[in-house]
Design a protein around this motif. Structure first.
Motif, PDB file in Angstrom:
ATOM      1  N   GLU A  92     -32.142  34.034  15.475  1.00 42.28           N
ATOM      2  CA  GLU A  92     -30.683  34.006  15.398  1.00 42.28           C
ATOM      3  C   GLU A  92     -30.088  33.309  16.615  1.00 42.28           C
ATOM      4  OE1 GLU A  92     -27.002  37.136  14.481  1.00 42.28           O
ATOM      5  OE2 GLU A  92     -29.035  37.856  14.954  1.00 42.28           O
ATOM      6  N   ARG A  93     -29.057  32.536  16.371  1.00 42.24           N
ATOM      7  CA  ARG A  93     -28.411  31.778  17.444  1.00 42.24           C
ATOM      8  C   ARG A  93     -27.388  32.652  18.168  1.00 42.24           C
ATOM      9  NH1 ARG A  93     -25.701  25.762  16.673  1.00 42.24           N
ATOM     10  NH2 ARG A  93     -25.253  25.366  18.896  1.00 42.24           N
ATOM     11  N   LYS A  94     -27.366  32.524  19.517  1.00 40.66           N
ATOM     12  CA  LYS A  94     -26.429  33.278  20.351  1.00 40.66           C
ATOM     13  C   LYS A  94     -25.265  32.358  20.743  1.00 40.66           C
ATOM     14  CE  LYS A  94     -30.462  35.608  22.318  1.00 40.66           C
ATOM     15  NZ  LYS A  94     -31.280  35.832  23.531  1.00 40.66           N
ATOM     16  N   HIS A  95     -24.056  32.929  20.729  1.00 33.72           N
ATOM     17  CA  HIS A  95     -22.854  32.161  21.068  1.00 33.72           C
ATOM     18  C   HIS A  95     -22.186  32.801  22.291  1.00 33.72           C
ATOM     19  CE1 HIS A  95     -23.074  29.943  17.262  1.00 33.72           C
ATOM     20  NE2 HIS A  95     -23.339  31.109  16.678  1.00 33.72           N
ATOM     21  N   HIS A  96     -21.791  31.958  23.263  1.00 34.24           N
ATOM     22  CA  HIS A  96     -21.107  32.451  24.465  1.00 34.24           C
ATOM     23  C   HIS A  96     -19.605  32.254  24.312  1.00 34.24           C
ATOM     24  CE1 HIS A  96     -25.095  32.419  26.338  1.00 34.24           C
ATOM     25  NE2 HIS A  96     -24.554  33.208  27.298  1.00 34.24           N
ATOM     26  N   CYS A  97     -18.873  33.320  24.620  1.00 39.54           N
ATOM     27  CA  CYS A  97     -17.413  33.236  24.645  1.00 39.54           C
ATOM     28  C   CYS A  97     -16.999  32.408  25.868  1.00 39.54           C
ATOM     29  CB  CYS A  97     -16.802  34.640  24.718  1.00 39.54           C
ATOM     30  SG  CYS A  97     -15.012  34.649  24.967  1.00 39.54           S
ATOM     31  N   ARG A  98     -16.163  31.377  25.645  1.00 35.61           N
ATOM     32  CA  ARG A  98     -15.751  30.514  26.748  1.00 35.61           C
ATOM     33  C   ARG A  98     -14.763  31.206  27.682  1.00 35.61           C
ATOM     34  NH1 ARG A  98     -19.494  28.552  23.458  1.00 35.61           N
ATOM     35  NH2 ARG A  98     -19.721  26.285  23.581  1.00 35.61           N
ATOM     36  N   ALA A  99     -14.288  32.374  27.279  1.00 32.96           N
ATOM     37  CA  ALA A  99     -13.328  33.097  28.121  1.00 32.96           C
ATOM     38  C   ALA A  99     -14.033  34.110  29.018  1.00 32.96           C
ATOM     39  CB  ALA A  99     -12.281  33.782  27.260  1.00 32.96           C
ATOM     40  N   CYS A 100     -14.776  35.057  28.422  1.00 33.74           N
ATOM     41  CA  CYS A 100     -15.425  36.099  29.211  1.00 33.74           C
ATOM     42  C   CYS A 100     -16.865  35.787  29.574  1.00 33.74           C
ATOM     43  CB  CYS A 100     -15.346  37.437  28.496  1.00 33.74           C
ATOM     44  SG  CYS A 100     -16.242  37.453  26.915  1.00 33.74           S
ATOM     45  N   GLY A 101     -17.533  34.845  28.834  1.00 35.14           N
ATOM     46  CA  GLY A 101     -18.890  34.450  29.162  1.00 35.14           C
ATOM     47  C   GLY A 101     -19.975  35.343  28.595  1.00 35.14           C
ATOM     48  N   GLU A 102     -19.618  36.335  27.786  1.00 34.52           N
ATOM     49  CA  GLU A 102     -20.618  37.219  27.196  1.00 34.52           C
ATOM     50  C   GLU A 102     -21.218  36.568  25.933  1.00 34.52           C
ATOM     51  OE1 GLU A 102     -21.760  39.867  28.480  1.00 34.52           O
ATOM     52  OE2 GLU A 102     -20.293  40.305  30.052  1.00 34.52           O
ATOM     53  N   GLY A 103     -22.391  37.091  25.510  1.00 41.56           N
ATOM     54  CA  GLY A 103     -23.055  36.579  24.309  1.00 41.56           C
ATOM     55  C   GLY A 103     -22.640  37.345  23.062  1.00 41.56           C
ATOM     56  N   PHE A 104     -22.321  36.614  22.005  1.00 42.91           N
ATOM     57  CA  PHE A 104     -21.851  37.234  20.771  1.00 42.91           C
ATOM     58  C   PHE A 104     -22.597  36.624  19.578  1.00 42.91           C
ATOM     59  CE2 PHE A 104     -18.429  37.696  23.773  1.00 42.91           C
ATOM     60  CZ  PHE A 104     -17.919  38.957  23.536  1.00 42.91           C
ATOM     61  N   CYS A 105     -22.552  37.363  18.460  1.00 43.07           N
ATOM     62  CA  CYS A 105     -23.101  36.831  17.212  1.00 43.07           C
ATOM     63  C   CYS A 105     -22.051  35.953  16.537  1.00 43.07           C
ATOM     64  CB  CYS A 105     -23.535  37.959  16.289  1.00 43.07           C
ATOM     65  SG  CYS A 105     -22.179  39.003  15.690  1.00 43.07           S
ATOM     66  N   GLN A 106     -22.445  35.328  15.441  1.00 40.68           N
ATOM     67  CA  GLN A 106     -21.542  34.423  14.743  1.00 40.68           C
ATOM     68  C   GLN A 106     -20.291  35.148  14.252  1.00 40.68           C
ATOM     69  OE1 GLN A 106     -21.515  31.184  14.162  1.00 40.68           O
ATOM     70  NE2 GLN A 106     -19.822  31.162  12.704  1.00 40.68           N
ATOM     71  N   ALA A 107     -20.457  36.385  13.726  1.00 34.58           N
ATOM     72  CA  ALA A 107     -19.333  37.113  13.135  1.00 34.58           C
ATOM     73  C   ALA A 107     -18.321  37.567  14.178  1.00 34.58           C
ATOM     74  CB  ALA A 107     -19.851  38.315  12.353  1.00 34.58           C
ATOM     75  N   CYS A 108     -18.754  37.765  15.424  1.00 36.11           N
ATOM     76  CA  CYS A 108     -17.850  38.289  16.452  1.00 36.11           C
ATOM     77  C   CYS A 108     -17.259  37.193  17.337  1.00 36.11           C
ATOM     78  CB  CYS A 108     -18.593  39.294  17.333  1.00 36.11           C
ATOM     79  SG  CYS A 108     -19.085  40.799  16.448  1.00 36.11           S
ATOM     80  N   SER A 109     -17.506  35.911  16.987  1.00 40.06           N
ATOM     81  CA  SER A 109     -16.970  34.823  17.818  1.00 40.06           C
ATOM     82  C   SER A 109     -16.500  33.684  16.927  1.00 40.06           C
ATOM     83  CB  SER A 109     -18.014  34.334  18.819  1.00 40.06           C
ATOM     84  OG  SER A 109     -19.187  33.909  18.135  1.00 40.06           O
ATOM     85  N   THR A 110     -15.611  34.035  16.011  1.00 34.56           N
ATOM     86  CA  THR A 110     -15.143  33.049  15.038  1.00 34.56           C
ATOM     87  C   THR A 110     -13.835  32.392  15.447  1.00 34.56           C
ATOM     88  OG1 THR A 110     -14.016  34.813  13.804  1.00 34.56           O
ATOM     89  CG2 THR A 110     -16.287  34.263  13.146  1.00 34.56           C
ATOM     90  N   ARG A 111     -13.218  32.828  16.525  1.00 27.53           N
ATOM     91  CA  ARG A 111     -11.909  32.317  16.930  1.00 27.53           C
ATOM     92  C   ARG A 111     -12.051  31.146  17.912  1.00 27.53           C
ATOM     93  NH1 ARG A 111      -8.173  34.643  13.509  1.00 27.53           N
ATOM     94  NH2 ARG A 111      -8.689  36.868  13.195  1.00 27.53           N
ATOM     95  N   CYS A 112     -10.993  30.341  17.949  1.00 27.34           N
ATOM     96  CA  CYS A 112     -10.927  29.223  18.888  1.00 27.34           C
ATOM     97  C   CYS A 112      -9.537  29.197  19.557  1.00 27.34           C
ATOM     98  CB  CYS A 112     -11.185  27.890  18.196  1.00 27.34           C
ATOM     99  SG  CYS A 112     -12.870  27.676  17.605  1.00 27.34           S
ATOM    100  N   MET A 113      -9.515  28.864  20.844  1.00 24.80           N
ATOM    101  CA  MET A 113      -8.246  28.776  21.571  1.00 24.80           C
ATOM    102  C   MET A 113      -8.490  28.035  22.894  1.00 24.80           C
ATOM    103  SD  MET A 113      -7.899  32.685  23.033  1.00 24.80           S
ATOM    104  CE  MET A 113      -6.623  32.264  24.201  1.00 24.80           C
ATOM    105  N   PRO A 114      -7.461  27.453  23.485  1.00 29.49           N
ATOM    106  CA  PRO A 114      -7.635  26.849  24.812  1.00 29.49           C
ATOM    107  C   PRO A 114      -7.856  27.927  25.879  1.00 29.49           C
ATOM    108  CG  PRO A 114      -5.692  25.968  23.691  1.00 29.49           C
ATOM    109  CD  PRO A 114      -6.127  27.156  22.915  1.00 29.49           C
ATOM    110  N   VAL A 115      -8.724  27.648  26.844  1.00 28.94           N
ATOM    111  CA  VAL A 115      -9.000  28.597  27.934  1.00 28.94           C
ATOM    112  C   VAL A 115      -8.841  27.839  29.261  1.00 28.94           C
ATOM    113  CG1 VAL A 115     -10.583  30.341  28.829  1.00 28.94           C
ATOM    114  CG2 VAL A 115     -10.640  29.736  26.407  1.00 28.94           C
TER     115      VAL A 115
END
Length: 650
Positions: free
Chosen positions: A491-514
């Motif tokens: 499974e692929r891990k995704h990093h939140c560009r705001a807080c830097g934590e690792g999330f799954c696909q379902a928990c990181s579906t949003r996009c916004m400027p940071v």
């Protein structure tokens, strides 16, 4: 005294049904109206007859129209009036199928048949059944109750004789050979007795100018019928003005025929059963009414193969069920070419001139070529014709100039008949495209299997090297920071560009400027929590883009480009696979479950095509590799377990 009289009357009343039922139950259904034997084996046959295995017996059968008293005749001629065979005063038939009984005094197996005008709905099967009964009989009685001998009698017996010689003689000869019977072929036919009962007209031969038997044969000759198959044809007549019928002459003649060994000797009951079983196994199956000849009681369609050439509609001339003996379909006359069947074959000319018919087919590579080298030769020299006896006899582009047509030099073209279920002409040996795809798939699979672990480790390390300082390292991200679900291995891990934590696909579906983290040029992936809060907690907007983000942004652009290229290549590759697959392969969209274990296919269970049968199977049911020369695969390829077993047995 009255009590004794009542007891005697009761005893008489009880004894009368017993006397009436004497003989009932001694007959049994041997073959039903569907031509199905009702006894399981020889032991069951002996048990139902009530005779020993070593007892020598003969077989007597009776034929005639419905209502002419066949069962009644058998009961009075052989069983002294006991109702061994059920009779009925009704004009409709009470005998359906073939019933059998045993007369121990004469050592005679007696077969009672259904009337020729019976109420059976399967007239064709019933007529064929009558001929089977006639074929195993030593004595055949044709019973008729009529003032004159009708033409149907002569046509029935004449047609039976012709069909017996043409279709049944080879089977009986083979049976005699297997059983070790020293019986001349000309004596295999039964002795026929024509029994006529009249009430007003005189019997045949009453004038004395010629005997009844001679007049009977003359009548056969005048109607163009032959009795060649029968060892003899005799006439017995009786005139019944007032009942009962006199069966004396018929009884005497039957006893003479049974005791005579001049043409037929008694045989064991097991041989009788084997003969009937062999004929039942050979001549069986439904008969189509639209193809029957109306000029015969027993047309050839009763006994010949029902298969018809798909190209020219000519019927196979072999006997019924001949494929049990591995005898191929054969038809008279030439066939016509049909594009849909591609039924033109190429025969090696040198072998044909030497007396052998060897079919050669265009192939991608010769059987002696290496798979990859063979493909290279195919690209350079074209397809190859290879004879198993003469070797390579032709290549389509062997020379730069002057390549001859194979039909004018090395092969002889011929149009063959096409039979239902035959795959000879549908076989596609031009499988170069599929072989290339198989090779590429094999290489890709091997690389992915042996390099998936190191590749993933290198990718993870490289990602951590270019990641911003506030990102949690991949080695520490073992579960989704949002839903706390552990990550699977692939499974692929995704990093939140705001807080830097690792999330799954379902928990990181949003996009916004940071902009606080330096991502100010456009929307980037963030987790759902940071999206609700409007940005990372406890962060101030950055004035310039951090240098640590440059490498990461370059990496993301490169990865996105590769993903787009991969997606663009994926569809054409699937399209090429569909076009390249041979004609006999089942299309992917029709394969919903494994052809062997019937397990449903899912996205994680890839479909594999068996190179022999073309069916879709799972990996567990296609673990073996075999050569399939009949399909153009001269080197080991994937086959299903069932085809592998079949190929090993050949």
């Amino acid at each position: 005294m009255s009590e004794m009289l009542l007891k005697e009357m009761e005893d008489v009343s009880l004894s009368q049904p017993k006397e009436e039922e004497k003989g009932r139950g001694r007959s049994f259904l041997l073959v039903d109206e569907n031509e199905t034997l009702q006894v399981k084996d020889e032991g069951h046959f002996l048990q139902m007859l009530g005779c020993s295995a070593g007892q020598g017996v003969k077989v007597l059968s009776i034929f005639g129209n419905t209502g002419d008293g066949k069962s009644h005749t058998l009961n009075h001629v052989l069983f002294d009036g006991d109702e061994v065979f059920i009779t009925s005063p009704s004009p409709t038939s009470c005998t359906i199928g073939v019933w059998a009984a045993y007369d121990p005094h004469l050592g005679l197996v007696v077969l009672d048949t259904e009337g020729l005008l019976g109420a059976s709905t399967q007239q064709n099967q019933r007529m064929r059944l009558l001929l089977k009964v006639l074929a195993v009989s030593d004595v055949a009685v044709y019973r008729t109750r009529a003032e004159r001998l009708h033409n149907d009698l002569f046509q029935f017996l004449g047609s039976a004789s012709a069909a017996y010689l043409k279709h049944f003689t080879p089977q009986l000869r083979a049976l005699s050979s297997r059983c070790g019977l020293d019986v001349p072929l000309s004596n295999l036919g039964p002795a026929v007795v024509v029994f006529q009962e009249t009430s007003r007209t005189q019997l045949l031969g009453h004038e004395g100018a010629a005997s009844a038997d001679i007049l009977l044969q003359k009548r056969f000759h005048d109607l163009g019928q032959s009795t060649e198959a029968f060892s003899s044809v005799q006439y017995v007549g009786t005139q019944t003005v007032t009942p009962p019928t006199d069966y004396t002459q018929l009884r005497t003649l039957i006893r003479q025929q049974v005791k005579s060994t001049a043409s037929r000797a008694p045989r064991q009951p097991a041989i009788v059963f084997s003969a009937l079983q062999a004929l039942s196994d050979r001549f069986c199956g439904e008969i189509s009414d639209d193809r029957l000849s109306l000029c015969s009681f027993f047309p050839d369609e009763y006994f010949t193969c029902p298969s018809v050439c798909l190209s020219c509609s000519i019927r196979c001339k072999n006997g019924m069920n001949h494929q049990k003996d591995r005898v191929p379909h054969v038809a008279d006359g030439l066939c016509q070419y049909a594009h849909q069947y591609n039924n033109k074959v190429l025969i090696c000319k040198r072998c044909y001139e030497g007396g052998r018919e060897v079919i050669v087919v265009p192939k991608t590579s010769a059987s002696s070529d290496n798979p990859w080298f063979g493909l290279a030769k195919y690209a350079w020299s074209g397809y190859v014709l290879e004879c198993p006896h003469c070797g390579i006899i032709y290549r389509s582009r062997q020379y730069w100039l002057g390549n001859q047509d194979p039909e004018s030099s090395v092969v002889r073209p011929e149009v063959k008949h096409v039979w239902q279920g035959s795959e000879v002409f549908q076989t596609d040996h031009q499988n170069a495209a599929q072989r290339v795809l198989d090779g590429v798939s094999y290489v890709v699979q091997s690389v992915s299997e042996y390099s998936s672990g190191p590749t993933k480790a290198v990718t993870t390390w490289l990602t951590d090297q270019v990641a911003p300082s506030y990102w949690r390292p991949n080695s520490e991200v073992t579960e989704c920071h949002g839903c706390r679900r552990p990550f699977e291995e692939t499974e692929r891990k995704h990093h939140c560009r705001a807080c830097g934590e690792g999330f799954c696909q379902a928990c990181s579906t949003r996009c916004m400027p940071v902009p606080e983290r330096g991502w100010g040029s456009g929307p980037v992936r963030v987790c759902d929590a940071c999206h609700r809060q409007g940005g990372p907690p406890h962060a101030t907007p950055a004035q310039t883009e951090p240098r640590t983000l440059v490498a990461r942004r370059v990496t993301e652009v490169a990865q996105s480009t590769l993903d787009m290229v991969s997606t663009a290549v994926d569809y054409p590759l699937c399209f090429v696979k569909g076009v390249a697959r041979p004609d006999y392969w089942v299309p992917d969209h029709e394969i919903l479950q494994c052809h062997q274990c019937t397990k449903a296919f899912t996205s994680s269970a890839p479909k594999h095509h068996c190179r022999a049968c073309g069916q879709g199977v799972c990996g567990g049911c296609s673990t073996r590799r075999r050569t399939v020369p009949s399909r153009g695969w001269d080197h080991p390829v994937r086959v299903c377990d069932s085809c592998a077993t079949h190929l090993d047995a050949q």
